[in-house]
Design an enzyme around this catalytic site. Structure first.
Site, PDB file in Angstrom:
ATOM      1  CG  HIS A   9      -3.107  -7.081   1.726  1.00 13.39           C
ATOM      2  ND1 HIS A   9      -3.716  -6.339   0.743  1.00 13.39           N
ATOM      3  CD2 HIS A   9      -1.889  -6.507   1.917  1.00 13.39           C
ATOM      4  CE1 HIS A   9      -2.917  -5.361   0.367  1.00 13.39           C
ATOM      5  NE2 HIS A   9      -1.787  -5.437   1.070  1.00 13.39           N
ATOM      6  CG  HIS A  11       3.092  -5.838   2.989  1.00 13.14           C
ATOM      7  ND1 HIS A  11       3.567  -6.040   1.709  1.00 13.14           N
ATOM      8  CD2 HIS A  11       1.837  -5.333   2.840  1.00 13.14           C
ATOM      9  CE1 HIS A  11       2.647  -5.653   0.831  1.00 13.14           C
ATOM     10  NE2 HIS A  11       1.584  -5.232   1.495  1.00 13.14           N
ATOM     11  CG  HIS A 189      -0.326  -4.565  -3.365  1.00 11.00           C
ATOM     12  ND1 HIS A 189       0.101  -5.820  -3.022  1.00 11.00           N
ATOM     13  CD2 HIS A 189      -0.355  -3.847  -2.205  1.00 11.00           C
ATOM     14  CE1 HIS A 189       0.338  -5.849  -1.711  1.00 11.00           C
ATOM     15  NE2 HIS A 189       0.070  -4.673  -1.194  1.00 11.00           N
ATOM     16  CD  GLU A 192      -2.140   0.726  -1.414  1.00 13.65           C
ATOM     17  OE1 GLU A 192      -1.250   0.234  -2.146  1.00 13.65           O
ATOM     18  OE2 GLU A 192      -1.995   0.912  -0.178  1.00 13.65           O
ATOM     19  CG  ASP A 270      -1.402  -2.957   3.568  1.00 19.10           C
ATOM     20  OD1 ASP A 270      -0.595  -3.738   3.051  1.00 19.10           O
ATOM     21  OD2 ASP A 270      -1.718  -1.856   3.055  1.00 19.10           O
ATOM     22  CG  ASP A 271       2.337  -2.411   5.563  1.00 15.01           C
ATOM     23  OD1 ASP A 271       3.277  -3.210   5.385  1.00 15.01           O
ATOM     24  OD2 ASP A 271       1.645  -1.948   4.634  1.00 15.01           O
TER      25      ASP A 271
HETATM   26  N1  ADE Z   1       4.251  -2.486   0.744  1.00 14.85           N
HETATM   27  C1  ADE Z   1       3.875  -2.578   2.016  1.00 14.85           C
HETATM   28  N2  ADE Z   1       2.622  -2.131   2.164  1.00 14.85           N
HETATM   29  C2  ADE Z   1       2.177  -1.759   0.938  1.00 14.85           C
HETATM   30  C3  ADE Z   1       0.970  -1.226   0.432  1.00 14.85           C
HETATM   31  N3  ADE Z   1      -0.089  -0.952   1.210  1.00 14.85           N
HETATM   32  N4  ADE Z   1       0.896  -0.951  -0.881  1.00 14.85           N
HETATM   33  C4  ADE Z   1       1.929  -1.186  -1.673  1.00 14.85           C
HETATM   34  N5  ADE Z   1       3.084  -1.693  -1.246  1.00 14.85           N
HETATM   35  C5  ADE Z   1       3.211  -1.976   0.047  1.00 14.85           C
HETATM   36 ZN    ZN Z   2      -0.144  -4.240   0.892  1.00 11.68          ZN
END
Ligand code: ADE
Ligand code: ZN
Length: 330
Positions: A9, A11, A189, A192, A270-271
């Site tokens: 996971h 991006h 996703h 969340e 994630d990011d």
């Molecule tokens: N795009 C990038 N990170 C995300 C996240 N945590 N949830 C939804 N969309 C995303």
């Molecule tokens: Zn994500």
């Protein structure tokens, strides 16, 4: 040496570090509304998913050429390798680039360049997952799948991301059916910020094989029982959940309860450029904040390879799993 793991996971646009953002802005003649990296970093205080997404999409303006996407992926793979990542399944958001006049070919060919040399340079095997933006229309998602057809040799599956609440999975039924017919794997996703019902819908309507985040499944015991029974992997992102206020503090993260319930959880970043850490940092953070035992950490690493889309190369999966079992914690 770090615990060997897969990242499932991630991006790629969320790995854009401020320094690279400014370097690419200069290279492409793009001006950013921040004086320098310090000022930009000060904007990384998020109140929810949307407040993060606003900055995430804004900074994408610096990504314009194949070289930019190759540099972005190279930088991620180097950092991931240094934290024990042996295999990465990488999300990208084509619609966010197409909307700025950057074609999907530029994105996939650029990322592909870095991915092609990743095993040799970083020792990391890779796959690409194309995400649809759930706050865009179903028609736009279908057009994106159509635009991706020349590049499907490089894409293992489809995902669903961006603003969750108010955009239930059912909106994307047709595009997921079309993706499945093309032989693409399916993830989404869900749970969340959105309710447990979105997780159920992602499974029933989209045929999702993995749920990204899935945190809110814990509010529905029947759903937990189903996820356990069917061994549906959840790609959990602990530092992201704290930064986007899905949980208040890491010490209160439900990951231990999820593992105790028998859920097949993995830990991911994630990011990472926005949330303060890469996947190894997430492992370290949950170990410290939640007191996870070495066997729990090994289970998380094992789960990451079990849940990965390495079905075409079981020999490789077995090799990675053997590395996990042989790992000695220091
Ligand atoms: N795009 C990038 N990170 C995300 C996240 N945590 N949830 C939804 N969309 C995303
Ligand atoms: Zn994500």
């Amino acid at each position: 040496m770090s615990l060997p793991k897969a990242e499932l996971h991630l991006h790629i646009e969320g790995t854009l570090e401020p320094e690279l953002a400014f370097a690419l802005a200069a290279r492409n003649g793009v001006s950013l509304p921040y004086a320098d990296t310090d000022e930009l970093r000060k904007a990384y205080l998020f109140s929810d998913l949307q407040s993060f997404l606003n900055l995430y999409y804004e900074l994408m303006a610096v990504l314009r050429t194949e070289d930019d996407f190759a540099d972005l992926a190279d930088a991620y793979l180097a950092r991931a390798a240094a934290q024990g990542v042996r295999h990465a399944e990488i999300f990208f958001d084509p619609q966010a680039h197409i909307a700025r006049g950057v074609g999907i070919g530029t994105v996939v060919e650029g990322l592909g360049r870095a991915l092609d040399r990743s095993e040799a340079v970083h020792g990391v095997s890779t796959q690409l997952i194309m995400c649809f933006l759930r706050d865009e229309s179903a028609e736009s998602a279908m057009e994106t799948l159509e635009a991706a057809k020349p590049y499907l040799g490089r894409i293992v599956g489809v995902g669903l991301d961006s603003a969750e609440v108010g955009h239930p999975p059912v909106k994307f039924r047709e595009v997921y059916e079309a993706a499945a017919a093309l032989g693409l794997r399916r993830v989404a996703h869900a749970g969340e910020e959105g309710p447990p019902a979105y997780i159920v819908e992602a499974l029933d309507v989209l045929g999702a094989e993995r749920i990204d985040h899935g945190l809110r499944c814990m509010e529905d015991s029947e759903l937990v029982a189903r996820l356990v029974r069917d061994r549906v992997p959840l790609t959990v992102c602990p530092m992201s959940n704290v930064r986007l206020r899905a949980v208040d503090i890491l010490e209160e993260h439900p990951l231990p309860a999820m593992l105790d319930a028998g859920l097949l959880c993995t830990v991911n970043s994630d990011d990472p450029a926005y949330f303060g850490g890469y996947v190894g940092d997430n492992f370290h953070a949950v170990r410290e904040a939640l007191g996870l035992s070495q066997e729990r950490l090994r289970e998380l690493a094992r789960n990451s390879f079990v849940a990965s889309f390495l079905d075409h190369d079981e020999e490789r999966r077995a090799r990675y799993l053997a590395e996990v079992e042989a790992y000695e914690f220091s």
